[in-house]
Every structure is written in C-alpha cells, then in structure tokens.
Design an enzyme around this catalytic site. Structure first.
Site, PDB file in Angstrom:
ATOM      1  N   TYR A 173       0.837  -1.202   0.000  1.00  0.00           N
ATOM      2  CA  TYR A 173       0.000   0.000   0.000  1.00  0.00           C
ATOM      3  C   TYR A 173       0.877   1.259   0.000  1.00  0.00           C
ATOM      4  CZ  TYR A 173      -2.617   3.901   1.825  1.00  0.00           C
ATOM      5  OH  TYR A 173      -3.132   5.161   1.995  1.00  0.00           O
TER       6      TYR A 173
HETATM    7  C1  WQD Z   1      -3.435   3.188  14.933  1.00  0.00           C
HETATM    8  C2  WQD Z   1      -2.776   2.696  16.212  1.00  0.00           C
HETATM    9  C3  WQD Z   1      -2.341   0.338  16.186  1.00  0.00           C
HETATM   10  C4  WQD Z   1      -6.523  -0.958  16.237  1.00  0.00           C
HETATM   11  C5  WQD Z   1      -2.997   2.883   9.008  1.00  0.00           C
HETATM   12  C6  WQD Z   1      -2.153   2.642   7.806  1.00  0.00           C
HETATM   13  C7  WQD Z   1      -1.727   3.954   7.239  1.00  0.00           C
HETATM   14  C8  WQD Z   1      -2.919   4.820   6.954  1.00  0.00           C
HETATM   15  C9  WQD Z   1      -3.777   4.969   8.149  1.00  0.00           C
HETATM   16  C10 WQD Z   1      -4.362   4.640   5.092  1.00  0.00           C
HETATM   17  C11 WQD Z   1      -1.673   1.687  15.947  1.00  0.00           C
HETATM   18  C12 WQD Z   1      -3.339   0.690  17.263  1.00  0.00           C
HETATM   19  C13 WQD Z   1      -5.362  -0.238  16.191  1.00  0.00           C
HETATM   20  C14 WQD Z   1      -6.881  -1.609  17.454  1.00  0.00           C
HETATM   21  C15 WQD Z   1      -4.889  -0.750  18.474  1.00  0.00           C
HETATM   22  N1  WQD Z   1      -3.640   4.176   5.912  1.00  0.00           N
HETATM   23  N2  WQD Z   1      -4.552  -0.137  17.283  1.00  0.00           N
HETATM   24  N3  WQD Z   1      -6.051  -1.474  18.525  1.00  0.00           N
HETATM   25  O1  WQD Z   1      -1.667   1.529  11.390  1.00  0.00           O
HETATM   26  O2  WQD Z   1      -1.304   3.893  12.256  1.00  0.00           O
HETATM   27  O3  WQD Z   1      -2.192   3.522   9.995  1.00  0.00           O
HETATM   28  O4  WQD Z   1      -4.096   3.704   8.688  1.00  0.00           O
HETATM   29  O5  WQD Z   1      -5.154   4.845   4.441  1.00  0.00           O
HETATM   30  O6  WQD Z   1      -1.017   3.704   6.082  1.00  0.00           O
HETATM   31  O7  WQD Z   1      -1.024   1.885   8.158  1.00  0.00           O
HETATM   32  O8  WQD Z   1      -3.646   3.071  11.865  1.00  0.00           O
HETATM   33  O9  WQD Z   1      -5.786   2.966  12.982  1.00  0.00           O
HETATM   34  O10 WQD Z   1      -4.709   0.813  12.236  1.00  0.00           O
HETATM   35  O11 WQD Z   1      -3.740   2.057  14.132  1.00  0.00           O
HETATM   36  O12 WQD Z   1      -4.153  -0.685  19.463  1.00  0.00           O
HETATM   37  O13 WQD Z   1      -7.908  -2.294  17.562  1.00  0.00           O
HETATM   38  O14 WQD Z   1      -3.764   1.998  16.965  1.00  0.00           O
HETATM   39  O15 WQD Z   1      -1.453  -0.641  16.632  1.00  0.00           O
HETATM   40  O16 WQD Z   1      -0.690   1.899  16.899  1.00  0.00           O
HETATM   41  P1  WQD Z   1      -2.096   2.933  11.447  1.00  0.00           P
HETATM   42  P2  WQD Z   1      -4.569   2.179  12.774  1.00  0.00           P
END
Ligand code: WQD
Length: 315
Positions: free
Chosen positions: A142
């Site tokens: 991605y």
């Molecule tokens: C945020 C934080 C998780 C779910 C992703 C993509 C990025 C962009 C945005 C685009 C992290 C933690 C999550 C849960 C948790 N993509 N988490 N419990 O990974 O920062 O970014 O989305 O369109 O490219 O990688 O976002 O919202 O998945 O996670 O603890 O149930 O929340 O580990 O630290 P991320 P996220």
C-alpha cells in the site's frame, strides 16, 4: 473553480467535495462506488473505474467534454493488510488508475493535480516528527503504491503538470451526519464498533518505548484534511512549481491509551480495555512535522483529538 474529484464519494473524498462546495467551487465526482456512497454528496457524478481497461478512453472523453481548473485524485485501495495479501491488485488499481488519469490529463491539457498520498510512504521513521524530506521507505505494498504515485506526479512535470502530494497521517472523525468512515479498519472506528457490540477495545502492545507504552500517531480530523485539499488547489493556482509534498497532520502525537480515554469521555462509558500483543509492522511513533504546510499553504488544523473522537462517536 471547477474541480474534478476522483474518489469523491468515499469517506475522505466526500468531505473534500463538501469543503470545496462550501468554498464556492463547483465539483464533478468520479467514483466506481466500490466503497463510495452516492448519498454522501450532491454533485454531478460520473460512475467510472479509473483502473478498468477502458478507463483511459473514458477519462479522456470526460476531460475533453469539460474543462477543470484542478483535479483531486483520492481513488485508491487503502487497506494495508489486504495490500500484503494481494499486492498485484494494489499495483493494478492504484498505479494503473494513476497512469490512466495522468495520460488523460496530458492528452486534454489539464495541468493541476492534488494527489492523496500517505504517511505510509515513510515506513518506520525514527524522528520525533517526520519531515517531508526525510527518507521514504514504505514497508507494505500500500505504502509503495503511494510513493510510486508521488513519483508519477513528479515525472509528469516533464509535460507541464503541477502537482501536490498530500501525505495524510491518521485520518479520523466525521464532518457531518452520514459522512462517517464506514470501513471500520482503523483504531477509532474499530473501537467504536467494538463498544457498540458490547466488546472490549484492544490495545496492540503496551511495551513500546513511548511514555505509556502504546503506539503514538498523529490523528487529523477529516474536515481539517479536507480543508488542506482546498488550500492545495488554491496554491496550485498561484504557484508555478512543478511538484510539492506536504504532510497533513497536527504535529501532535496521541497514544492508543489517550485515544481510548478520549472515547471514554465522548461515549460517557468507562469501558474496559484489553492489552494484546503487538501488531506486526507498527512504528512506535509516527507524528508529522507540519512546518512546510503551515508556511507554504498557510494551513493549520483546527480540531482537537476530542473533536475527532466526539464526531466519530456522535455523527
Ligand atoms: C493506529 C494505532 C495500532 C486498532 C494505518 C495505515 C496507514 C494509513 C492509516 C491509510 C496503531 C493501534 C489499532 C486496534 C490498536 N492508511 N490499534 N487497537 O496503522 O497507524 O495507519 O491507517 O489509508 O497507512 O497503516 O492506523 O488505525 O490501524 O492504528 O491498538 O484495535 O492503533 O497498533 O498503533 P495505522 P490504525
């Protein structure tokens, strides 16, 4: 201005359309409605999949029939996990769609483009705040497609394109009733879904080198992000630079625990939280340096983390 918004029925795209219309611009929307929802917008809509085999021809026809002052391109697949499973889909749709669009723009003399890029282009940065000129090293297909998309915009300067890539950080929140993120793939919509089903929100690891042990991200309100697109379109009108990249974030980090606390406040529920093991590929900290967008576009976010979580919960 007259703006073509590709992917304008999506969660972010629809907020961009509303912001553009509120600023007095006319929008025409292209969407394939794979995840887009027509009811989110009131605009002329052209149903078209920009990555389909006949898309080049259709886009060229559309762009020859109407003259647009700028194009905002948000149509892409955006699930990191899925991109690891079926990278070919991501390259075909995200890169193929971009190639079709650029060829059609070139053919029809459209020279202003705002491209939805992502902080995923940085990969696992070390910096406290990541800057646009820091190394890019995406760790999943991605993020790779977003970086290649930026290169494609940059290369199109050869024929006169002026492009802006906006690197979105963690987009969340809702601008208006009915415009929420229906995909539930990110922390805030996931946790809200869990609460509504009577389940317990999860923290993916509390043993990171951060103050409370959970990962830190830069959460940006989707309405603020939408305004950044308007600022970018205005900038392209007055700038003669071939290409610019801007982070779109707040410059402030929030941990997973802080986000879930904001959700406790928004929901009025003192819910339990379960700490599970780390999720693979999570950088401990990903926060934007926002100096460039502030200085060049005069853009600053207005909404707090509480606004983001409140709006996601209530609207
Ligand atoms: C945020 C934080 C998780 C779910 C992703 C993509 C990025 C962009 C945005 C685009 C992290 C933690 C999550 C849960 C948790 N993509 N988490 N419990 O990974 O920062 O970014 O989305 O369109 O490219 O990688 O976002 O919202 O998945 O996670 O603890 O149930 O929340 O580990 O630290 P991320 P996220």
């Amino acid at each position: 201005m007259k703006i073509l918004v590709i992917g304008g029925a999506g969660y972010i795209g629809a907020h961009v359309v509303h912001a553009a219309q509120a600023a007095g611009h006319e929008c025409v929307v292209v969407d394939n409605f794979s995840t887009g929802i027509k009811q989110r917008i009131e605009a002329e809509v052209v149903e078209l999949d920009i990555a389909a085999p006949d898309a080049g021809e259709k886009l060229t026809k559309l762009l020859s029939s109407q003259k647009f002052d700028s194009v905002i391109h948000l149509a892409a697949r955006k699930q990191v996990g899925e991109s690891v499973e079926i990278p070919e889909r991501y390259f075909l749709d995200n890169i193929g769609g971009m190639a079709n669009l650029l060829l059609a723009m070139r053919e029809t003399n459209h020279d202003s483009l705002v491209f939805s890029s992502s902080a995923a282009t940085y990969g696992m940065p070390d910096a406290k705040q990541v800057k646009e000129d820091d190394p890019t090293s995406p760790i999943n297909p991605y993020g790779q497609t977003k970086l290649i998309g930026e290169w494609m915009v940059q290369n199109a300067a050869n024929w006169g394109l002026r492009g802006v890539s906006l690197r979105y950080f963690n987009v969340a929140g809702t601008g208006k009733v009915g415009m929420g993120d229906t995909a539930a793939l990110n922390l805030i919509p996931i946790a809200i879904g869990q609460l509504r089903r009577g389940e317990v929100p999860k923290v993916f690891g509390d043993d990171y080198q951060t103050p409370d042990g959970s990962c830190i991200r830069d959460y940006v309100h989707v309405s603020d992000l939408a305004q950044a697109h308007i600022a970018a379109v205005d900038y392209l009108e007055r700038s003669d630079r071939p290409f610019d990249t801007f982070n779109v974030g707040t410059g402030q980090g929030a941990s997973v625990f802080e986000v879930l606390n904001a959700l406790r406040a928004a929901s009025g529920q003192d819910f339990e939280i379960e700490v599970t093991k780390r999720r693979a590929g999570d950088p401990p900290r990903l926060v934007a340096n926002v100096d460039r967008i502030a200085q060049t576009l005069g853009f600053k976010t207005k909404h707090s983390l509480a606004d983001i979580v409140d709006s996601a919960w209530n609207l």
